[in-house]
Write a protein that holds these residues in place. Structure first.
Motif, mmCIF file in Angstrom:
data_model
loop_
_atom_site.group_PDB
_atom_site.id
_atom_site.type_symbol
_atom_site.label_atom_id
_atom_site.label_comp_id
_atom_site.label_asym_id
_atom_site.label_seq_id
_atom_site.Cartn_x
_atom_site.Cartn_y
_atom_site.Cartn_z
ATOM 1 N N HIS A 1 2.223 -6.621 1.821
ATOM 2 C CA HIS A 1 1.241 -7.348 0.976
ATOM 3 C C HIS A 1 0.079 -6.395 0.756
ATOM 4 N N ALA A 2 -0.659 -6.776 -0.223
ATOM 5 C CA ALA A 2 -1.668 -5.911 -0.216
ATOM 6 C C ALA A 2 -3.039 -6.992 -0.449
ATOM 7 N N LEU A 3 -4.179 -6.467 -0.036
ATOM 8 C CA LEU A 3 -5.400 -7.291 0.051
ATOM 9 C C LEU A 3 -6.254 -6.520 -0.993
ATOM 10 N N VAL A 4 -6.281 -7.405 -2.156
ATOM 11 C CA VAL A 4 -7.221 -6.957 -3.280
ATOM 12 C C VAL A 4 -8.519 -7.625 -3.552
ATOM 13 N N ARG A 5 -9.609 -6.756 -3.579
ATOM 14 C CA ARG A 5 -10.802 -7.342 -4.062
ATOM 15 C C ARG A 5 -10.938 -7.749 -5.622
ATOM 16 N N ILE B 1 -3.758 -2.233 2.593
ATOM 17 C CA ILE B 1 -2.223 -2.533 2.034
ATOM 18 C C ILE B 1 -1.322 -2.301 3.466
ATOM 19 N N ASP B 2 -0.223 -2.736 3.389
ATOM 20 C CA ASP B 2 0.850 -2.451 4.313
ATOM 21 C C ASP B 2 0.793 -1.136 4.575
ATOM 22 N N PRO B 3 0.653 -0.237 5.565
ATOM 23 C CA PRO B 3 0.821 1.058 5.723
ATOM 24 C C PRO B 3 2.252 1.683 5.349
ATOM 25 N N ALA B 4 3.170 0.940 5.474
ATOM 26 C CA ALA B 4 4.944 1.226 5.184
ATOM 27 C C ALA B 4 4.998 1.278 3.946
ATOM 28 N N GLU B 5 4.033 0.827 2.840
ATOM 29 C CA GLU B 5 4.201 0.911 1.483
ATOM 30 C C GLU B 5 3.571 2.077 0.716
ATOM 31 N N THR B 6 4.367 2.591 -0.225
ATOM 32 C CA THR B 6 3.959 3.949 -0.957
ATOM 33 C C THR B 6 3.689 3.573 -2.337
ATOM 34 N N THR C 1 0.091 -14.206 -8.425
ATOM 35 C CA THR C 1 0.496 -15.088 -7.091
ATOM 36 C C THR C 1 1.809 -15.730 -7.402
ATOM 37 N N GLU C 2 2.539 -15.968 -6.366
ATOM 38 C CA GLU C 2 4.162 -16.671 -6.674
ATOM 39 C C GLU C 2 4.039 -18.132 -5.978
ATOM 40 N N GLY C 3 4.515 -18.838 -6.703
ATOM 41 C CA GLY C 3 4.759 -20.207 -6.192
ATOM 42 C C GLY C 3 3.671 -21.261 -6.643
ATOM 43 N N PHE C 4 3.971 -22.433 -6.425
ATOM 44 C CA PHE C 4 3.041 -23.487 -6.804
ATOM 45 C C PHE C 4 2.048 -24.037 -5.642
ATOM 46 N N ARG C 5 2.611 -23.544 -4.521
ATOM 47 C CA ARG C 5 1.849 -24.174 -3.177
ATOM 48 C C ARG C 5 0.658 -23.191 -3.065
ATOM 49 N N GLN C 6 -0.528 -23.775 -2.962
ATOM 50 C CA GLN C 6 -1.639 -22.925 -2.886
ATOM 51 C C GLN C 6 -2.123 -23.173 -1.391
ATOM 52 N N GLY C 7 -2.529 -22.032 -0.802
ATOM 53 C CA GLY C 7 -3.382 -22.171 0.545
ATOM 54 C C GLY C 7 -4.751 -22.265 0.444
ATOM 55 N N PRO C 8 -5.655 -22.067 1.250
ATOM 56 C CA PRO C 8 -7.204 -22.348 1.395
ATOM 57 C C PRO C 8 -7.740 -21.586 0.176
ATOM 58 N N SER C 9 -7.265 -20.229 -0.145
ATOM 59 C CA SER C 9 -8.043 -19.433 -1.044
ATOM 60 C C SER C 9 -6.470 -19.107 -1.979
ATOM 61 N N LEU D 1 -4.630 -12.143 -1.141
ATOM 62 C CA LEU D 1 -3.695 -11.467 -0.538
ATOM 63 C C LEU D 1 -2.177 -11.735 -1.341
ATOM 64 N N VAL D 2 -1.372 -10.628 -1.809
ATOM 65 C CA VAL D 2 -0.761 -10.720 -2.703
ATOM 66 C C VAL D 2 0.431 -9.874 -2.173
#
Length: 320
Positions: free
Chosen positions: A32-36, A77-82, A94-102, A110-111
């Motif tokens: 995943h990556a955290l995006v502002r 971002i996940d350090p393993a990702e390039t 984002t993916e899917g219909f279910r949404q968490g608190p944000s 987070l995507v």
């Protein structure tokens, strides 16, 4: 714990259920990556979910976030990702219909990396948020579902909405002749300005007077039979919205009887599709069309505006 501002709903209902509050910033996960988030947009599916129309899929757990598309900047971002790095200007979904608190109507999201692409260089974050979901869906429908070719006659219903304004521009970039149906006379010039060869107020023209089309793009999802008759032999009508059970039944009927098909298309954007959309923006001049811009604190007004209908283009929500 670090917190952020996010729009949430504590129950299904009218736009008044949307509240903006402080919630924890999502923790980074592998892959995943955290995006502002700089901006997101309001889509028809957001209205449907908020009002409870998809609760069989979205469930009864609250609070829920709202929003699916976004534009912003990677901050972790996940350090393993390039494929991406911190500081990249991105857009995504984002993916899917279910949404968490944000969700994407927040200061951070987070995507998964599969839902990200580098943002086109010729648009800012507000413009990218207006394009991401709707324009990617329009590209997928026109290119992969209806297979528009140069010289095809394309009709776009609901051409003043997010998918519609993108479909006009992308179909023209593909070499098609585009007829756009809009909801007011004032929108005729606006539709022509973004590439429609013909633009008409649908209140003032009967479908049978429109002629024949190879492809019909329908973000409306109602009254399909009158428009299906306009299809040329082996023409395709792609619906990205469904008006009700009767429309679903008609669509299924059309796939069995006759050569003129009506197909329901759900085209959730992926990072790959967004990357393929980028040349249409940077090289072929597909532009964001923005009806109005809101803040997280006024997101309920954005929902009300979309529910009322009318307007021309996307409702965008700024997170900063």
């Amino acid at each position: 714990m670090d917190t952020m501002k996010a729009a949430q709903l504590d129950a299904y209902g009218a736009a008044e259920v949307l509240k903006t509050r402080r919630v924890p910033i999502p923790a980074l996960k592998p892959g995943h990556a955290l995006v502002r988030v700089a901006a997101s947009s309001v889509n028809g599916v957001d209205i449907t979910i908020r009002s409870g129309g998809l609760k069989i899929f979205t469930g009864k757990q609250f609070p829920k976030g709202t929003g699916y598309d976004f534009a912003g900047e990677i901050v972790a971002i996940d350090p393993a990702e390039t494929a991406f790095k911190v500081g990249d200007a991105v857009w995504g979904f984002t993916e899917g219909f279910r949404q968490g608190p944000s969700a994407t109507a927040a200061e951070y999201v987070l995507v998964t990396l599969g839902g990200l692409a580098l943002r086109p260089r010729t648009v800012d974050a507000i413009g990218a948020a207006a394009l991401s979901g709707a324009a990617a869906a329009a590209l997928g429908v026109l290119r992969d579902v209806t297979e528009v070719r140069k010289g095809d006659r394309v009709l776009v219903r609901g051409a003043n909405g997010g998918v519609g304004v993108s479909a006009i521009q992308i179909a023209r970039a593909m070499g098609a002749h585009v007829t756009a149906l809009v909801s007011t006379g004032d929108q005729i010039a606006q539709a022509q300005a973004i590439g429609a060869d013909v633009a008409l107020d649908y209140h003032k023209v009967k479908p049978r007077a429109l002629g024949r089309f190879d492809v019909i793009i329908d973000p409306v999802g109602r009254g399909m039979s009158a428009f299906r008759r306009l299809l040329s032999k082996d023409g395709v009508m792609a619906c990205v919205a469904i008006g009700g059970p009767g429309d679903i039944a008609y669509m299924l009927f059309s796939t069995v009887y006759g050569s003129r098909r009506v197909r329901f298309v759900r085209m959730p954007p992926t990072g790959k599709l967004l990357a393929e959309l980028t040349p249409y923006v940077d090289e072929y001049g597909v532009k964001p069309v923005i009806d109005s811009v809101y803040t997280l604190d006024t997101i309920a007004d954005a929902h009300r505006s979309l529910e009322r209908g009318g307007g021309f283009g996307k409702r965008v929500v700024r997170s900063v």
